[in-house]
Each structure stands twice: as structure tokens, then as C-alpha cells.
Design a protein around this motif. Sequence first.
Motif, PDB file in Angstrom:
ATOM      1  N   TYR A 289       0.812  -1.214   0.000  1.00 38.92           N
ATOM      2  CA  TYR A 289       0.000   0.000   0.000  1.00 38.92           C
ATOM      3  C   TYR A 289       0.848   1.267   0.000  1.00 38.92           C
ATOM      4  O   TYR A 289       0.420   2.303  -0.537  1.00 38.92           O
ATOM      5  N   VAL A 290       2.046   1.213   0.583  1.00 39.45           N
ATOM      6  CA  VAL A 290       2.959   2.361   0.491  1.00 39.45           C
ATOM      7  C   VAL A 290       3.372   2.569  -0.962  1.00 39.45           C
ATOM      8  O   VAL A 290       3.398   3.705  -1.467  1.00 39.45           O
ATOM      9  N   LEU A 291       3.677   1.481  -1.671  1.00 38.74           N
ATOM     10  CA  LEU A 291       4.016   1.564  -3.091  1.00 38.74           C
ATOM     11  C   LEU A 291       2.837   2.092  -3.903  1.00 38.74           C
ATOM     12  O   LEU A 291       3.016   2.811  -4.887  1.00 38.74           O
ATOM     13  N   THR A 292       1.627   1.741  -3.490  1.00 37.87           N
ATOM     14  CA  THR A 292       0.420   2.241  -4.151  1.00 37.87           C
ATOM     15  C   THR A 292       0.295   3.749  -3.972  1.00 37.87           C
ATOM     16  O   THR A 292      -0.001   4.482  -4.930  1.00 37.87           O
ATOM     17  N   ALA A 293       0.513   4.221  -2.745  1.00 39.38           N
ATOM     18  CA  ALA A 293       0.458   5.663  -2.466  1.00 39.38           C
ATOM     19  C   ALA A 293       1.517   6.407  -3.277  1.00 39.38           C
ATOM     20  O   ALA A 293       1.265   7.515  -3.777  1.00 39.38           O
ATOM     21  N   MET A 294       2.682   5.812  -3.441  1.00 38.30           N
ATOM     22  CA  MET A 294       3.758   6.432  -4.218  1.00 38.30           C
ATOM     23  C   MET A 294       3.376   6.540  -5.691  1.00 38.30           C
ATOM     24  O   MET A 294       3.691   7.535  -6.358  1.00 38.30           O
ATOM     25  N   ALA A 295       2.693   5.515  -6.207  1.00 42.53           N
ATOM     26  CA  ALA A 295       2.240   5.546  -7.608  1.00 42.53           C
ATOM     27  C   ALA A 295       1.209   6.654  -7.806  1.00 42.53           C
ATOM     28  O   ALA A 295       1.245   7.388  -8.804  1.00 42.53           O
ATOM     29  N   TYR A 296       0.288   6.789  -6.848  1.00 40.92           N
ATOM     30  CA  TYR A 296      -0.731   7.845  -6.921  1.00 40.92           C
ATOM     31  C   TYR A 296      -0.073   9.223  -6.868  1.00 40.92           C
ATOM     32  O   TYR A 296      -0.472  10.142  -7.601  1.00 40.92           O
ATOM     33  N   ASP A 297       0.929   9.364  -6.010  1.00 44.74           N
ATOM     34  CA  ASP A 297       1.655  10.627  -5.897  1.00 44.74           C
ATOM     35  C   ASP A 297       2.302  11.009  -7.229  1.00 44.74           C
ATOM     36  O   ASP A 297       2.237  12.161  -7.659  1.00 44.74           O
ATOM     37  N   ARG A 298       2.920  10.038  -7.908  1.00 47.09           N
ATOM     38  CA  ARG A 298       3.548  10.309  -9.213  1.00 47.09           C
ATOM     39  C   ARG A 298       2.504  10.668 -10.271  1.00 47.09           C
ATOM     40  O   ARG A 298       2.747  11.518 -11.132  1.00 47.09           O
TER      41      ARG A 298
ATOM     42  N   ILE B 187      -7.963  -8.438  -2.553  1.00 50.50           N
ATOM     43  CA  ILE B 187      -8.050  -7.036  -2.133  1.00 50.50           C
ATOM     44  C   ILE B 187      -6.765  -6.293  -2.506  1.00 50.50           C
ATOM     45  O   ILE B 187      -6.803  -5.176  -3.042  1.00 50.50           O
ATOM     46  N   VAL B 188      -5.618  -6.938  -2.237  1.00 54.54           N
ATOM     47  CA  VAL B 188      -4.322  -6.319  -2.557  1.00 54.54           C
ATOM     48  C   VAL B 188      -4.198  -6.092  -4.057  1.00 54.54           C
ATOM     49  O   VAL B 188      -3.803  -5.010  -4.511  1.00 54.54           O
TER      50      VAL B 188
ATOM     51  N   VAL C   3      -4.727   0.515  -8.749  1.00 52.75           N
ATOM     52  CA  VAL C   3      -4.307   1.918  -8.604  1.00 52.75           C
ATOM     53  C   VAL C   3      -2.957   2.140  -9.282  1.00 52.75           C
ATOM     54  O   VAL C   3      -2.772   3.134 -10.006  1.00 52.75           O
ATOM     55  N   ILE C   4      -2.012   1.220  -9.068  1.00 50.26           N
ATOM     56  CA  ILE C   4      -0.682   1.358  -9.688  1.00 50.26           C
ATOM     57  C   ILE C   4      -0.787   1.294 -11.202  1.00 50.26           C
ATOM     58  O   ILE C   4      -0.207   2.122 -11.919  1.00 50.26           O
ATOM     59  N   LEU C   5      -1.541   0.319 -11.716  1.00 54.21           N
ATOM     60  CA  LEU C   5      -1.690   0.167 -13.160  1.00 54.21           C
ATOM     61  C   LEU C   5      -2.371   1.381 -13.778  1.00 54.21           C
ATOM     62  O   LEU C   5      -1.899   1.917 -14.787  1.00 54.21           O
ATOM     63  N   THR C   6      -3.468   1.819 -13.162  1.00 56.51           N
ATOM     64  CA  THR C   6      -4.203   2.991 -13.676  1.00 56.51           C
ATOM     65  C   THR C   6      -3.330   4.236 -13.656  1.00 56.51           C
ATOM     66  O   THR C   6      -3.333   5.035 -14.607  1.00 56.51           O
TER      67      THR C   6
ATOM     68  N   SER D  83      12.420   4.809 -10.947  1.00 55.26           N
ATOM     69  CA  SER D  83      12.814   4.085  -9.734  1.00 55.26           C
ATOM     70  C   SER D  83      11.641   3.307  -9.154  1.00 55.26           C
ATOM     71  O   SER D  83      11.786   2.157  -8.729  1.00 55.26           O
ATOM     72  N   HIS D  84      10.481   3.948  -9.138  1.00 52.47           N
ATOM     73  CA  HIS D  84       9.292   3.295  -8.573  1.00 52.47           C
ATOM     74  C   HIS D  84       8.864   2.103  -9.417  1.00 52.47           C
ATOM     75  O   HIS D  84       8.470   1.056  -8.884  1.00 52.47           O
ATOM     76  N   ILE D  85       8.950   2.223 -10.737  1.00 56.28           N
ATOM     77  CA  ILE D  85       8.581   1.119 -11.636  1.00 56.28           C
ATOM     78  C   ILE D  85       9.480  -0.086 -11.399  1.00 56.28           C
ATOM     79  O   ILE D  85       9.022  -1.234 -11.359  1.00 56.28           O
ATOM     80  N   ILE D  86      10.788   0.156 -11.206  1.00 58.27           N
ATOM     81  CA  ILE D  86      11.741  -0.942 -10.949  1.00 58.27           C
ATOM     82  C   ILE D  86      11.397  -1.647  -9.639  1.00 58.27           C
ATOM     83  O   ILE D  86      11.344  -2.879  -9.567  1.00 58.27           O
ATOM     84  N   THR D  87      11.128  -0.853  -8.587  1.00 59.72           N
ATOM     85  CA  THR D  87      10.786  -1.425  -7.276  1.00 59.72           C
ATOM     86  C   THR D  87       9.511  -2.251  -7.345  1.00 59.72           C
ATOM     87  O   THR D  87       9.454  -3.379  -6.842  1.00 59.72           O
ATOM     88  N   VAL D  88       8.477  -1.698  -7.970  1.00 56.37           N
ATOM     89  CA  VAL D  88       7.191  -2.394  -8.095  1.00 56.37           C
ATOM     90  C   VAL D  88       7.350  -3.686  -8.881  1.00 56.37           C
ATOM     91  O   VAL D  88       6.794  -4.735  -8.509  1.00 56.37           O
TER      92      VAL D  88
END
Length: 312
Positions: free
Chosen positions: A115-124, A207-208, A215-218, A245-250
Motif C-alpha cells: 500500500y505504500v508503493l500504491t500511495a507512491m504511484a498515486y503521488d507520481r 483485495i491487494v 491503482v498502480i496500473l491505472t 525508480s518506482h517502476i523498478i521497485t514495483v
Amino acid sequence: MQMAVENDSSVTEFVFRGLTDQPEFQLPLFFVFLLNYTATVMGNLSLMFLIGLNSHLHTPMYFFLFNLSLVDFCYSFVCTPKMLMGFVSEKSIISYTGCMTQLFFFCFFVNSECYVLTAMAYDRYVAICKPLIYAILMSPRMCSLLMIGSYLMGFASAMAHTGCMIRLSFCDSNIINHYMCEIFPLLQLSCSSTYANELVSSLIACIVVIVSGLVILTSYVSILLNIVHMSSATGWSKAMGTCGSHIITVSIFYGSGLLTYVKPASADSVGQGKFFSVFYTLMVPMLNPLIYSLRNKDVKLAVKRTMRRITM
């Protein structure tokens, strides 16, 4: 309640089989993962230290990165120390209570990281697609709510998994085909019905995937469409730089997770899964500080400023 649970189960301790039972590999693997553990702790502590000390990093993006490093830092304490002890001892033993505790924190941190990674994707997404209202949409209050929500979702998932596991009985074998107390290796040892556990695991996974994955994909589909319409090469390069960087981590985190849990039912797949789990339990927490630092000008500037303060 704890005493009642332990009385229902004849197994009071578990033995980890570990990554390998070949004696010649034990010591080399110990040093490899000790180096990994040291790099993970130092890398994440350093990144949190830099973000905390440098005011130009007090932005939503680095607030989320601070939380990602915090999760990874705590995450590293869940299974690595016990795993390292297993390489240099005859038997790697953990008590029933210790196993359930490890399972809880493992589930808490791994789900929180999703969910932290999800929030980061939304932020970007907001930063690139809605730059004019970025400050409004990503206000300090909203950032805090996103992180509180991430930890609450992680806590709820951990409580559900651990609560279902505690109700099971373990009667005969106590050898876990893993280096930590993971869900599916434990389910294989149970002598009671695991239907509820499998149902809960499937529900939480859905759910995850639906919440986090969607959210990440969208977010990245929207970012990609926005980049395609950019006329400026500088804008395109900057957008890709903030997302790369975020794409690599995800990709590493979710990719290794899918390989681990794609076929959880058989003994062979559980045995293979423990090798894939090395990536998201040991490699990702170590790589995240490197991924977000090596190509990041802001972090490099923070390092220079911090070194200047120390040497002055």
C-alpha cells in the motif's frame, strides 16, 4: 487465550529447513546474507536520516520514500536474523509463539509495503498529470492519511492471517520447508481443516491485487498517456526520471511475489516459492535505497550537504 491455543496443539516449536540442507553451502550463504542484511539496515537508515535532516526533501514524494525505507528497515528484522542463525547452528528452532509473532509481523510489513508503493504511484500520477493542483491533492493531511491507511490495511491483513493460523492444530511434523514462518508452508503442517485460511488468504490477495494493483496500473497508464502527449523532450525525460525508480521497485516486489504465490498448493511449489521469496523479503529491502539514490539528484545533493555539515 494463548495457553488455550498452545494446549490444542501438540507442537510447541518448529524447525526451519532453510534455503538448503547442503552443509558446504551454509557458511558461504551466511556471509552473503549477512552482507545483504548489513547493506539493508545501513541503506535504509541512511536514507531516512538524509530525508529527515534535509528540508528540500520534505515533500510528499520523499515522505512516502521515508515510510518505504521505514517498512523495509523493520521488515529486515522479521526473518533475516533467524535465517542467519540457521546457517551457523545445527538446527534452526523457533517456538510456537515466536512463529506466530513472526508470521504477524511478516504479513504486516509485506502488506503495508504494497500500500505504500500504491500511495507512491498515486503521488507520481498527481505530480505528472495534475501538476497545477498537486499541492492541494497531496497536502500534508492527505499524505498522512494515505500512510495511516497503508499501515491499517497491513495491520488488518496481519490480524486476519495470524488469527486464522492460531485456530489450527499442528499434530505431527514440525519441520517448516522455509527459512521463516510463512503462510503456505505452515498450512502444509496443519492436521486440521485449512479451508478458512485458504479462503482468507485468497480474499486478502484479491483485495491487494484489486486495490493496490489497479491503482498502480491505472496511475502508470495515465502517466504514459500524458507522456505521449508531451511535446517537450525535457518534460518527457523528467517524467520518466521521477517514475523509473518506482517502476523498478514495483516490478521486482510484485514479480517475485507472484512467482512465490502463483501455485501455493503443492509441496514442490512451496519449496520453489521460498527461493523466489528471497527477492521480496531480502533483496527488495536492500535494493530500494540504492534504486532511489543512485539516479536521484536531490538525494545526491542531500548527501553532499550532510557530509559538509559533518566535516565542518
